[in-house]
Structures are given as C-alpha cells and as structure tokens.
Motif scaffolding. Structure first.
Motif, PDB file in Angstrom:
ATOM      1  N   SER A 108       0.819  -1.219   0.000  1.00 34.90           N
ATOM      2  CA  SER A 108       0.000   0.000   0.000  1.00 34.90           C
ATOM      3  C   SER A 108       0.852   1.268   0.000  1.00 34.90           C
ATOM      4  O   SER A 108       0.407   2.310  -0.483  1.00 34.90           O
ATOM      5  CB  SER A 108      -0.954  -0.002   1.198  1.00 34.90           C
ATOM      6  N   MET A 109       2.078   1.190   0.539  1.00 32.80           N
ATOM      7  CA  MET A 109       2.974   2.351   0.525  1.00 32.80           C
ATOM      8  C   MET A 109       3.259   2.806  -0.897  1.00 32.80           C
ATOM      9  O   MET A 109       3.456   3.997  -1.158  1.00 32.80           O
ATOM     10  CB  MET A 109       4.291   2.016   1.230  1.00 32.80           C
ATOM     11  N   PHE A 156      -3.382   6.215  -5.848  1.00 28.89           N
ATOM     12  CA  PHE A 156      -4.820   5.945  -5.867  1.00 28.89           C
ATOM     13  C   PHE A 156      -5.592   6.745  -4.821  1.00 28.89           C
ATOM     14  O   PHE A 156      -6.804   6.927  -4.948  1.00 28.89           O
ATOM     15  CB  PHE A 156      -5.089   4.453  -5.652  1.00 28.89           C
ATOM     16  N   GLY A 157      -4.922   7.191  -3.767  1.00 32.57           N
ATOM     17  CA  GLY A 157      -5.580   7.986  -2.748  1.00 32.57           C
ATOM     18  C   GLY A 157      -6.039   7.182  -1.550  1.00 32.57           C
ATOM     19  O   GLY A 157      -6.043   5.943  -1.558  1.00 32.57           O
ATOM     20  N   ARG A 158      -6.455   7.896  -0.496  1.00 39.08           N
ATOM     21  CA  ARG A 158      -6.848   7.254   0.758  1.00 39.08           C
ATOM     22  C   ARG A 158      -8.190   6.546   0.641  1.00 39.08           C
ATOM     23  O   ARG A 158      -8.382   5.456   1.163  1.00 39.08           O
ATOM     24  CB  ARG A 158      -6.931   8.293   1.873  1.00 39.08           C
ATOM     25  N   ARG A 159      -9.141   7.188  -0.030  1.00 38.31           N
ATOM     26  CA  ARG A 159     -10.505   6.653  -0.090  1.00 38.31           C
ATOM     27  C   ARG A 159     -10.553   5.285  -0.780  1.00 38.31           C
ATOM     28  O   ARG A 159     -11.247   4.373  -0.325  1.00 38.31           O
ATOM     29  CB  ARG A 159     -11.411   7.646  -0.829  1.00 38.31           C
ATOM     30  N   VAL A 160      -9.836   5.137  -1.864  1.00 34.31           N
ATOM     31  CA  VAL A 160      -9.847   3.871  -2.599  1.00 34.31           C
ATOM     32  C   VAL A 160      -9.350   2.732  -1.714  1.00 34.31           C
ATOM     33  O   VAL A 160      -9.948   1.639  -1.671  1.00 34.31           O
ATOM     34  CB  VAL A 160      -8.980   3.975  -3.874  1.00 34.31           C
ATOM     35  N   LEU A 161      -8.266   2.966  -0.985  1.00 41.59           N
ATOM     36  CA  LEU A 161      -7.716   1.918  -0.121  1.00 41.59           C
ATOM     37  C   LEU A 161      -8.663   1.594   1.023  1.00 41.59           C
ATOM     38  O   LEU A 161      -8.870   0.420   1.358  1.00 41.59           O
ATOM     39  CB  LEU A 161      -6.352   2.355   0.429  1.00 41.59           C
ATOM     40  N   LEU A 162      -9.237   2.618   1.638  1.00 44.53           N
ATOM     41  CA  LEU A 162     -10.138   2.391   2.769  1.00 44.53           C
ATOM     42  C   LEU A 162     -11.406   1.647   2.340  1.00 44.53           C
ATOM     43  O   LEU A 162     -11.855   0.715   3.018  1.00 44.53           O
ATOM     44  CB  LEU A 162     -10.516   3.719   3.430  1.00 44.53           C
ATOM     45  N   ILE A 163     -11.994   2.052   1.218  1.00 35.40           N
ATOM     46  CA  ILE A 163     -13.234   1.425   0.768  1.00 35.40           C
ATOM     47  C   ILE A 163     -12.980  -0.012   0.309  1.00 35.40           C
ATOM     48  O   ILE A 163     -13.721  -0.939   0.667  1.00 35.40           O
ATOM     49  CB  ILE A 163     -13.878   2.250  -0.356  1.00 35.40           C
ATOM     50  N   SER A 164     -11.918  -0.228  -0.468  1.00 37.35           N
ATOM     51  CA  SER A 164     -11.613  -1.584  -0.933  1.00 37.35           C
ATOM     52  C   SER A 164     -11.258  -2.490   0.234  1.00 37.35           C
ATOM     53  O   SER A 164     -11.720  -3.649   0.303  1.00 37.35           O
ATOM     54  CB  SER A 164     -10.465  -1.560  -1.942  1.00 37.35           C
ATOM     55  N   GLY A 165     -10.464  -1.988   1.179  1.00 32.22           N
ATOM     56  CA  GLY A 165     -10.129  -2.777   2.362  1.00 32.22           C
ATOM     57  C   GLY A 165     -11.358  -3.095   3.187  1.00 32.22           C
ATOM     58  O   GLY A 165     -11.512  -4.214   3.699  1.00 32.22           O
ATOM     59  N   GLY A 166     -12.261  -2.116   3.320  1.00 38.87           N
ATOM     60  CA  GLY A 166     -13.486  -2.337   4.081  1.00 38.87           C
ATOM     61  C   GLY A 166     -14.368  -3.412   3.461  1.00 38.87           C
ATOM     62  O   GLY A 166     -14.922  -4.260   4.167  1.00 38.87           O
ATOM     63  N   ILE A 167     -14.490  -3.402   2.135  1.00 40.62           N
ATOM     64  CA  ILE A 167     -15.324  -4.403   1.457  1.00 40.62           C
ATOM     65  C   ILE A 167     -14.764  -5.808   1.676  1.00 40.62           C
ATOM     66  O   ILE A 167     -15.507  -6.749   1.989  1.00 40.62           O
ATOM     67  CB  ILE A 167     -15.419  -4.083  -0.050  1.00 40.62           C
ATOM     68  N   PHE A 218      -6.706  -5.355   5.946  1.00 38.11           N
ATOM     69  CA  PHE A 218      -6.464  -4.387   7.017  1.00 38.11           C
ATOM     70  C   PHE A 218      -5.120  -3.697   6.819  1.00 38.11           C
ATOM     71  O   PHE A 218      -4.995  -2.483   7.011  1.00 38.11           O
ATOM     72  CB  PHE A 218      -6.506  -5.093   8.371  1.00 38.11           C
ATOM     73  N   GLY A 219      -4.117  -4.469   6.421  1.00 37.02           N
ATOM     74  CA  GLY A 219      -2.773  -3.922   6.258  1.00 37.02           C
ATOM     75  C   GLY A 219      -2.641  -2.932   5.133  1.00 37.02           C
ATOM     76  O   GLY A 219      -1.767  -2.066   5.172  1.00 37.02           O
ATOM     77  N   TRP A 220      -3.501  -3.032   4.093  1.00 40.88           N
ATOM     78  CA  TRP A 220      -3.397  -2.056   3.010  1.00 40.88           C
ATOM     79  C   TRP A 220      -4.363  -0.888   3.200  1.00 40.88           C
ATOM     80  O   TRP A 220      -4.353   0.058   2.425  1.00 40.88           O
ATOM     81  CB  TRP A 220      -3.585  -2.709   1.650  1.00 40.88           C
ATOM     82  N   SER A 221      -5.189  -0.925   4.232  1.00 39.13           N
ATOM     83  CA  SER A 221      -6.200   0.125   4.366  1.00 39.13           C
ATOM     84  C   SER A 221      -6.234   0.761   5.756  1.00 39.13           C
ATOM     85  O   SER A 221      -5.490   1.706   6.039  1.00 39.13           O
ATOM     86  CB  SER A 221      -7.577  -0.437   3.993  1.00 39.13           C
ATOM     87  N   TRP A 222      -7.088   0.237   6.622  1.00 41.27           N
ATOM     88  CA  TRP A 222      -7.332   0.888   7.903  1.00 41.27           C
ATOM     89  C   TRP A 222      -6.133   0.842   8.841  1.00 41.27           C
ATOM     90  O   TRP A 222      -5.983   1.728   9.694  1.00 41.27           O
ATOM     91  CB  TRP A 222      -8.560   0.267   8.581  1.00 41.27           C
ATOM     92  N   GLY A 223      -5.285  -0.164   8.710  1.00 38.12           N
ATOM     93  CA  GLY A 223      -4.117  -0.249   9.581  1.00 38.12           C
ATOM     94  C   GLY A 223      -3.244   0.988   9.514  1.00 38.12           C
ATOM     95  O   GLY A 223      -3.080   1.717  10.502  1.00 38.12           O
ATOM     96  N   PRO A 224      -2.677   1.288   8.338  1.00 32.77           N
ATOM     97  CA  PRO A 224      -1.808   2.476   8.235  1.00 32.77           C
ATOM     98  C   PRO A 224      -2.563   3.797   8.130  1.00 32.77           C
ATOM     99  O   PRO A 224      -2.110   4.810   8.671  1.00 32.77           O
ATOM    100  CB  PRO A 224      -1.010   2.196   6.950  1.00 32.77           C
ATOM    101  N   LEU A 225      -3.714   3.803   7.448  1.00 34.33           N
ATOM    102  CA  LEU A 225      -4.399   5.073   7.205  1.00 34.33           C
ATOM    103  C   LEU A 225      -5.038   5.665   8.455  1.00 34.33           C
ATOM    104  O   LEU A 225      -5.267   6.874   8.532  1.00 34.33           O
ATOM    105  CB  LEU A 225      -5.462   4.892   6.113  1.00 34.33           C
ATOM    106  N   ALA A 226      -5.309   4.831   9.461  1.00 29.42           N
ATOM    107  CA  ALA A 226      -5.852   5.372  10.715  1.00 29.42           C
ATOM    108  C   ALA A 226      -4.811   6.202  11.447  1.00 29.42           C
ATOM    109  O   ALA A 226      -5.158   7.033  12.296  1.00 29.42           O
ATOM    110  CB  ALA A 226      -6.337   4.232  11.612  1.00 29.42           C
TER     111      ALA A 226
END
Length: 531
Positions: free
Chosen positions: A367-368, A374-385, A426-434
């Motif tokens: 994700s780094m 791609f931006g924060r939103r794409v990673l958070l939404i895809s990780g959430g799904i 989690f590691g590509w989304s909410w983990g680091p972006l939080a």
C-alpha cells in the motif's frame, strides 16, 4: 485578535482555493498536483529520516502480541491462570472463565493516553524531535525496570515497567506520525506516514519470533545472556530503545516546527535538504503563513472545538475508533485459540502472530507504493469491502462450531486463509491510514492537539475491544464476527460519504478540502470566519 486570525485565514484559503479551481470542481483527484507548486523528490536523506523516526512503532507493535507477557521467563507461571489452556472444551473454557481479560493492556494504554496529551504541548513548544527523544528515553527506563524485575520476578516492578512503557508509547504515537507527515513532500506523504504502521507490523513479527525462539529453541551461540530468555518486553524493548535514543539524536527537526519556533532560515535549509532541491519557495511561504496563523491561537485545545475545525475533530475521533472496531486484534487472539484447540498446544500464541505479522508487513509495503497514486478513499473502501466479506464468511463457518473441536481440518485451513485475507486487507487500508489521516488533516495551530486526541481514542477503543472480545465470544459466539462486520459496513459507508480525498493536497492547505466537500461545507463557517 479575531481580525488578525481572519486575515491570515484569508491568505491561506485564497491560495488553496486557486489551486483547487485549477483542477475544477470535479474533485480533488483531478486537481493539479501540489508537486508542481511544491518542488521535491524522494531523497535518501528523507528515507533514512523516516526509518529512524518509525523505530518507536516497532516497540508499539511488540506489545500487541497476544500473550507476550505470559511467555516471558518465569512470568509464564505467574500469569498461566490467565492464558487459554483448557484442552477439552471451549464451553468449559467459557464456564470456568479461564483466560478472561483482566486489563493488562490498559496498564500500558492508560499511561499512553496521559502521555499523548502531555506530549502535545511539548511537541508544539519544543519540536517533534524532542518528543521522540523523550519517548526513547522512557523506553530505556522501562526496559531497565523489566529486566530488573525478571531476575527475581516482582509484580510491582513489572507493572511499573509496563506503565513507563505506556508513557513511552504515548509520546511516540503522538509525535512520530506528525513528524512523518510534516517532513514528507505532498506527493509522498501517505507512503512516508505508512512507515509507522510498517514498524508496528514488524514489531508484531519480531516479538512473535522472539517468543518462539525463547520458548522452543535451544539458546544459540550468539545470544547475549542479558537479552536471552527475557522475551520481547525485555530484550527487544531494550535493544530498540537504545537504538531509538541514539538514532533520534541525529534526526532533523521538521521545517514546520523550526519555522513555527522562529528559525525560518534553518527551516528553509532543512526543507531544501529534505526535498533535494533549492526550489522550495512556494512550500516555504505556505509554511510561514501557516505558522503566523498558528501563533495567533493561544488555546489549541479549546480552538479545536471551533466550527471550522469540526470536520477534523470528527475524523480524529471516528477514524481510530473504526480502526479498532474492525476486529483485527480480536481475530489475532481468536486465531490463537483456534491453533490451541487444533492441537498446537502452547505454540498457539506464536504461529498466528508470526503469520499475521508477516502479512501485515507485506500488505503495508504494497500500500505504501500506491497510496499516493490511488488515494486514501480507494484503499479504505476496498479494504473495508474485503474485511466485511471475510467477517461474514468467518461467522458462517463458525455457526454452531465456535467450539473448535467440531471444526474439520479442511474448515480450519479455510478459516485461517480467510483470517489471513482479512489481515491483508487491514494492512493495506485501515491499519496504516488510521495513523496517517489524523496526522495530516489538522492546521498547524491544533495539529499536535488533534493527534493526541486520535491517539487517546485509538488506545481506549483498542483496550475495550481487546478486553471484551473473549466474554462476547462466549456469550454470542459466532455472532461477534457479525458484530464486527456491522461496524465495517458502517465505516465503509462513512468513508464513501464523509471522508474527502487528501491525496495531493499540501498539509498546510487542508482548509480548502472541507470547503469543497458536499457535506462539510455546510458545517464549517463561511470563508474567513473562525467560529
């Protein structure tokens, strides 16, 4: 005073609005990148600085390994009553109450919360580097206490060591993400800040491997007596604390902090060194303007509640809260129970941590490389799904089979695969972006205070989730995974509806983000007003 503040806001916001208009109202993703205005490249100096600053994350990660306190030398016997060890039945385990959480995590996190709020004015007045050095020094004290307590097990010294460990974590978690956000160029800010989560993931992996070698392997010839057989909280914290305090001395203070504390020329030189170019005038002037505005705010903790800061405050609370409510820590603990009941005995607390820690490291590295594209939103939404689907699958598999002895070997393998997929998402989304989002959205005058609030929320909710997982698992069984799935659905909808994209936006131009968002522009006051 109010006129002065409004005047400074006017200058900053007019420049920000002009940058947004150049990209159109279609969205922040299509606007002209800040790299065209803020010159800079990814330099070796920047990379080394980020790596040094992130060391504290390894220590934070090492104390999140389930059961680490129960595998440390003679403390294994002292805490054995609180470890999951019933070999016959999960139902008996719940009936007897063995393994019910008793708040050891709070012993670390409560002092961490206090330290985070203490670190806020320290960071603002003396700089991020000083806070990181303080964090490293406290880690050294904690390591000394833990080693002293291990020679002749003493719970009092052990708990004092844990409390001091929490203080160090609080200072580090408050200062390090802010430091990483401020030193990075706009187009690499996400990747830079991800290094903190990468360090946390490495800490989980290293501590798990350390636990395994301590408990199950013969002492190697190169092991040092002082560190060997003391587990991650002793040897690992000692080694990392010493490395951190030495390395932190050579850190460069952030240009924002130097400028804000009156060293403009030094701040500009540091900025040139970090960016690898002398063409930094535009970014430097933005920092100077932000600093002049910040100096007019005398009560940061009170001003964080002004209407113009309402969106940032909401995100600083909800983003770290949602991170913990994904259930990542609970799944790590439950995987341990799975391994134990499938016949892996006391290695249960080792295998899951090693596997999931490695997955978190790999996914964070991945994700780094894409977060600033791609931006924060794409990673958070895809990780959430993906996490939502994983939690539902886990609940379906475990329906009527939470007692793992009724679980076939095939279902066990499928379940472990799904849990690993969850950790990957989690590691590509909410983990680091939080960690990243709260550290980049606040204006300079309340940035330190906002990060303290985010750290406090993170620690509080993580402790509550960890302490409530086993009792809830015994009460509602597989329903607990549907409970987490509900939260993941809610947070994914929240991101889609209410989280603006911050990719490509200078850390000093964030005010424009809220005024161009469909919802937050209704909340924040009219342009140039402060409340």
């Amino acid at each position: 005073m109010k006129e002065m503040i409004n005047s400074d806001i006017m200058g900053l916001e007019e420049r920000s609005s002009q940058k947004l208009k150049m990209g159109g109202e279609a969205g922040l993703n299509n606007m002209r990148t800040e790299q065209e205005v803020h010159k800079g490249k990814l330099t070796i100096h920047l990379l080394i600085t980020c790596l040094i600053a992130a060391i504290g994350g390894v220590i934070l990660g090492s104390v999140t390994v389930p059961g680490w306190f129960a595998t440390t030398g003679e403390y294994y016997e002292m805490f054995s009553d609180y470890s999951y060890k019933d070999k016959s039945s999960f139902e008996s385990y719940c009936k007897d109450g063995a393994g019910m959480s008793f708040g050891l995590l709070l012993i670390v996190y409560l002092p961490g919360i206090v330290a985070a709020f203490i670190a806020s004015p320290v960071t603002r007045k003396y700089g991020h580097k000083k806070s990181i050095i303080i964090s490293a020094a406290i880690f050294c004290v904690s390591a000394a206490l833990l080693i002293a307590s291990s020679k002749k097990p003493d719970l009092l010294i052990f708990f004092i060591g844990q409390i001091s460990l929490g203080l160090g974590i609080g200072f580090g978690a408050q200062a390090i993400p802010l430091y990483l956000s401020e030193i990075a160029p706009t187009h690499f800010r996400g990747g830079s800040n991800f290094m903190f989560q990468l360090a946390i993931s490495l800490g989980i992996s290293i501590a798990s491997i350390d636990n395994y070698t301590d408990r199950h392997l013969t002492k190697p010839w190169y092991a040092v007596d002082l560190f060997y057989n003391y587990g991650p909280s002793f040897g690992l914290v000692t080694a990392l604390a010493l490395l951190m305090i030495v390395a932190a001395i050579f850190l460069t203070e952030t240009p924002n902090s130097l400028i804000h504390r009156g060293s403009k020329e030094k701040g500009k030189k540091v900025l040139e060194k970090l960016r690898g170019t002398e063409q930094v005038e535009a970014e430097f002037q933005d920092m100077v303007s932000a600093s002049e505005l910040a100096k007019t705010v005398k009560t940061p903790f009170r001003s964080i509640f002004w209407k113009k800061n309402r969106p940032q405050l909401v995100l600083a609370i909800l983003v770290p809260m949602f991170r913990s409510l994904t259930g990542i820590n609970s799944l790590l603990y439950y995987t341990s129970i799975l391994f134990f009941n499938m016949g892996y005995k006391d290695k249960t607390i080792l295998y899951p941590s090693v596997i999931i820690g490695a997955i978190l490291v790999l996914s964070t590295l991945l994700s780094m490389t894409v977060v600033d594209r791609f931006g924060r939103r794409v990673l958070l939404i895809s990780g959430g799904i993906v996490m939502l689907i994983c939690q539902i699958i886990i609940a379906i598999i475990l329906a009527g089979k939470v007692d793992n002895q009724n679980l076939s070997r095939t279902l066990f393998i499928v379940l472990i695969f799904v849990i690993c997929l969850f950790a990957l998402a989690f590691g590509w989304s909410w983990g680091p972006l939080a960690w990243t989002i709260p550290s980049e959205i606040f204006p300079l005058e309340i940035r330190s205070t906002g990060q303290s609030i985010a750290v406090a929320v993170n620690f509080i909710v993580t402790s509550v989730v960890a302490d409530s997982f086993l009792p809830l698992l015994c009460e509602i069984k597989f329903g607990i995974f549907l409970f987490y799935a509900g939260w993941i659905l809610l947070m994914t909808i929240f991101v889609y509806m209410f989280l603006p994209e911050t990719k490509g936006v200078s850390i000093d131009d964030m005010a424009s983000v809220w005024r161009n968002h469909w919802f937050w522009k209704k909340i924040v006051p009219a342009q140039h007003e402060i409340s």
